[in-house]
Design an enzyme around this catalytic site. Structure first.
Site, PDB file in Angstrom:
ATOM      1  CE  LYS A 270      -3.988   1.794   2.577  1.00 58.03           C
ATOM      2  NZ  LYS A 270      -4.858   1.580   3.737  1.00 58.03           N
TER       3      LYS A 270
ATOM      4  CG  ASP B  42     -14.657   2.221  -1.112  1.00 63.51           C
ATOM      5  OD1 ASP B  42     -15.715   2.729  -0.718  1.00 63.51           O
ATOM      6  OD2 ASP B  42     -13.562   2.788  -1.006  1.00 63.51           O
ATOM      7  CG  ASN B  43     -12.845   1.742   2.850  1.00 63.77           C
ATOM      8  OD1 ASN B  43     -12.111   1.379   1.941  1.00 63.77           O
ATOM      9  ND2 ASN B  43     -12.937   2.999   3.240  1.00 63.77           N
TER      10      ASN B  43
HETATM   11  P1  AMP Z   1      -9.550   5.000   0.943  1.00 61.93           P
HETATM   12  O1  AMP Z   1     -10.085   6.290   1.442  1.00 61.93           O
HETATM   13  O2  AMP Z   1      -8.127   4.724   1.355  1.00 61.93           O
HETATM   14  O3  AMP Z   1     -10.439   3.847   1.219  1.00 61.93           O
HETATM   15  O4  AMP Z   1      -9.470   5.160  -0.638  1.00 61.93           O
HETATM   16  C1  AMP Z   1     -10.569   5.434  -1.460  1.00 61.93           C
HETATM   17  C2  AMP Z   1     -10.146   5.382  -2.910  1.00 61.93           C
HETATM   18  O5  AMP Z   1      -9.184   6.393  -3.192  1.00 61.93           O
HETATM   19  C3  AMP Z   1      -9.513   4.070  -3.338  1.00 61.93           C
HETATM   20  O6  AMP Z   1      -9.884   3.813  -4.668  1.00 61.93           O
HETATM   21  C4  AMP Z   1      -8.042   4.366  -3.218  1.00 61.93           C
HETATM   22  O7  AMP Z   1      -7.274   3.529  -4.035  1.00 61.93           O
HETATM   23  C5  AMP Z   1      -7.986   5.810  -3.693  1.00 61.93           C
HETATM   24  N1  AMP Z   1      -6.820   6.522  -3.140  1.00 61.93           N
HETATM   25  C6  AMP Z   1      -6.636   6.899  -1.857  1.00 61.93           C
HETATM   26  N2  AMP Z   1      -5.449   7.527  -1.715  1.00 61.93           N
HETATM   27  C7  AMP Z   1      -4.865   7.551  -2.932  1.00 61.93           C
HETATM   28  C8  AMP Z   1      -3.625   8.049  -3.435  1.00 61.93           C
HETATM   29  N3  AMP Z   1      -2.736   8.675  -2.657  1.00 61.93           N
HETATM   30  N4  AMP Z   1      -3.363   7.879  -4.743  1.00 61.93           N
HETATM   31  C9  AMP Z   1      -4.242   7.246  -5.541  1.00 61.93           C
HETATM   32  N5  AMP Z   1      -5.416   6.762  -5.137  1.00 61.93           N
HETATM   33  C10 AMP Z   1      -5.734   6.896  -3.843  1.00 61.93           C
HETATM   34 MG    MG Z   2     -10.387   1.955   0.799  1.00 68.87          MG
END
Ligand code: AMP
Ligand code: MG
EC number: 2.7.7.-
Length: 491
Positions: A111, A250-251
């Site tokens: 990650k 998605d989580n």
């Molecule tokens: P999360 O909030 O971590 O569950 O992420 C939500 C979405 O945003 C997912 O599709 C992640 O892959 C994408 N995402 C979060 N942070 C980044 C990042 N720094 N670069 C690219 N995609 C991101």
């Molecule tokens: Mg996520």
């Protein structure tokens, strides 16, 4: 000698629409800051080899190990209730799967290892703070006995990532039963790709619900299985004061593990409406809302599975509703059973639920620390003269009044005081990853490149149910000026 990963990849053998093949992006100067040696052994990996410079390069995504088939998984998702048809691994890359010592297939994912076709406007990177937070909290959850993804390693990349300021970049190696989410099903459902939904469901059944293989209505049973696991998982969260913070679909893991530690936090003082996440302005993912939201997410999963339930849509909807309707009872059973154990009851009687609710109400009213109240209640069960629990209440008399009724109820059971205290200590942790401790670790690491606090916190949290007199201060709630009021995704 090279680092050997005994990969056996099944997800990358699924159709091309399930993922994008993409290698991690090499980074400047990887440095291993933490290897989870017991987990490495559990996964059949050699911890000594992982600690070599070559190991650090692999864990930073600079070198791809033999047998890996790196992919970014496709998924969609509802984020704070808003549907996004394409999310996907924007900053995570699945290296592959290994079979662990217990015969369980585990994903090994990096990650923060660089952009993927799903990155949208993101940089594909992770900052050191969130990586440490996920490492600490996921491993704490594991030690608490709660289903969770785990953390195999953390490396710093030697590069900066730009957030509000420039921060040290890092990569977390995450280990999961799988990274398949409710959103993975949604990705195909919104594209009306029923074949893909069936392929995904079959993969999930074989991997996470093998007992359903060959049953008469496997897809119905799959939904029922996910409903049961999620209901039990959320009950476990509530029983330790955990707030996930971003329960987007998605989580939400199909295997029933806690996944995606962003602005998650454990609460100090008991407050059912507690929210820490800076982006959760409406309190959608507040502590006490979590069961309702889990059911909402499962309803989205049910919608995806409808095409597999048969030709007659009306009947399929009815069947799905029927399966979903099990959630409240499964949740409540797990939650109430957990609460009974927390207050030291071995049996179930009329009035227990009300008795326990009265304690929770008094705790909320008196800003009692959630973790310490229950732990001290164990002391009070062991020794009627031990009265530390009452000090958790702004008005200690509120506790005294409740404790009289509690002792009357305990008297109806034959267990000895010592027996009861032992049982209570096994379910009421003394050590949780308190926000102010996690913040202190992050500050020391980010500002001073100092990981001593990180090591110590991880060590203490590995034994949450044991008294550790040398580390007693780690059990303390924050002082008023140490209180962390908000947590951030940091993505
Ligand atoms: P999360 O909030 O971590 O569950 O992420 C939500 C979405 O945003 C997912 O599709 C992640 O892959 C994408 N995402 C979060 N942070 C980044 C990042 N720094 N670069 C690219 N995609 C991101
Ligand atoms: Mg996520």
């Amino acid at each position: 000698m090279t680092v050997h990963f005994p990969f056996q990849n099944s997800y990358s053998a699924l159709p091309d629409s399930f993922f994008a093949r993409v290698a991690p992006t090499p980074v400047a100067a990887p440095r291993l800051i933490k290897l989870n040696r017991p987990l490495a052994v559990q996964l059949g990996l050699d911890p000594d080899m992982l600690e070599t410079p070559e190991g650090a390069e692999i864990l930073a995504g600079k070198t791809v190990p033999d047998g890996a088939d790196p992919i970014a998984m496709a998924y969609a998702g509802h984020q704070f209730g808003q549907f996004v048809p394409q999310l996907g691994d924007g900053r995570a890359i699945l290296l592959g799967e290994v079979i662990d010592r217990d015969g369980v297939r585990r994903d090994i994912q990096l990650k923060g290892s660089g952009p993927t076709p799903f990155s949208r406007r993101g940089d594909g990177r992770a900052a050191l703070g969130p990586v440490l937070r996920e490492y600490i909290v996921s491993e704490a959850m594991y030690a608490l006995g709660i289903p969770t993804t785990r953390s195999l390693a953390a490396v710093v990349t030697g590069e900066h990532v730009i957030r509000e300021t420039a921060l040290p970049g890092a990569v977390l190696t995450r280990v999961a039963a799988s990274h398949i989410r409710v959103g993975t099903f949604q990705f195909f459902a919104v594209r009306r790709d029923t074949d893909a939904i069936r392929r995904l469901a079959d993969h999930v059944i074989a991997r996470h619900y093998p007992e359903l293989l060959g049953t008469e209505r496997p897809y119905h049973a799959l939904l029922a299985g996910v409903v049961a696991r999620q209901a039990e998982l959320v009950a476990r969260w509530l029983l330790v004061g955990f707030i996930h913070g971003v329960m987007n679909t998605d989580n939400s893991s199909i295997s029933g593990e806690t996944i995606d530690y962003g602005p998650c936090a454990f609460m100090d003082a008991y407050n059912p409406a507690q929210v820490f996440s800076s982006i959760d302005e409406m309190g959608r993912y507040a502590y006490a809302n979590q069961p309702r939201i889990a059911l909402w997410n499962l309803t989205r999963l049910a919608e995806c599975l409808l095409p597999l339930f048969g030709e007659e849509q009306e009947k399929a909807v009815e069947q799905a509703q029927d399966i979903l309707s099990a959630f409240p009872e499964t949740f409540s059973k797990a939650y109430q059973a957990g609460l009974r154990k927390k207050v030291g009851l071995f049996t179930e009687r009329d009035g227990d639920e009300a008795l326990i609710q009265d304690l929770l109400d008094a705790m909320a009213k008196n800003q009692a620390d959630f973790t310490l109240t229950f732990r001290r209640l164990g002391d009070a069960a062991g020794d009627p003269a031990a009265d530390d629990a009452r000090a958790e209440f702004m008005d200690p008399a509120a506790f005294d009044e409740w404790a009289r009724r509690w002792r009357e109820r305990l008297a109806a059971e034959p267990q000895s005081a010592a027996e009861r205290q032992t049982a209570m200590n096994a379910v009421n942790p003394l050590f949780i990853p308190r926000n102010h401790r996690v913040e202190a670790v992050i500050q020391a690491a980010v500002n001073d490149d100092n990981y001593a606090l990180f090591e110590e916190l991880v060590k203490v949290l590995a034994k949450p149910y044991e008294d550790q007199p040398d580390y007693a201060a780690y059990a303390d709630p924050p002082l008023p000026d140490q209180r962390v009021l908000q947590t951030f995704c940091g993505t």
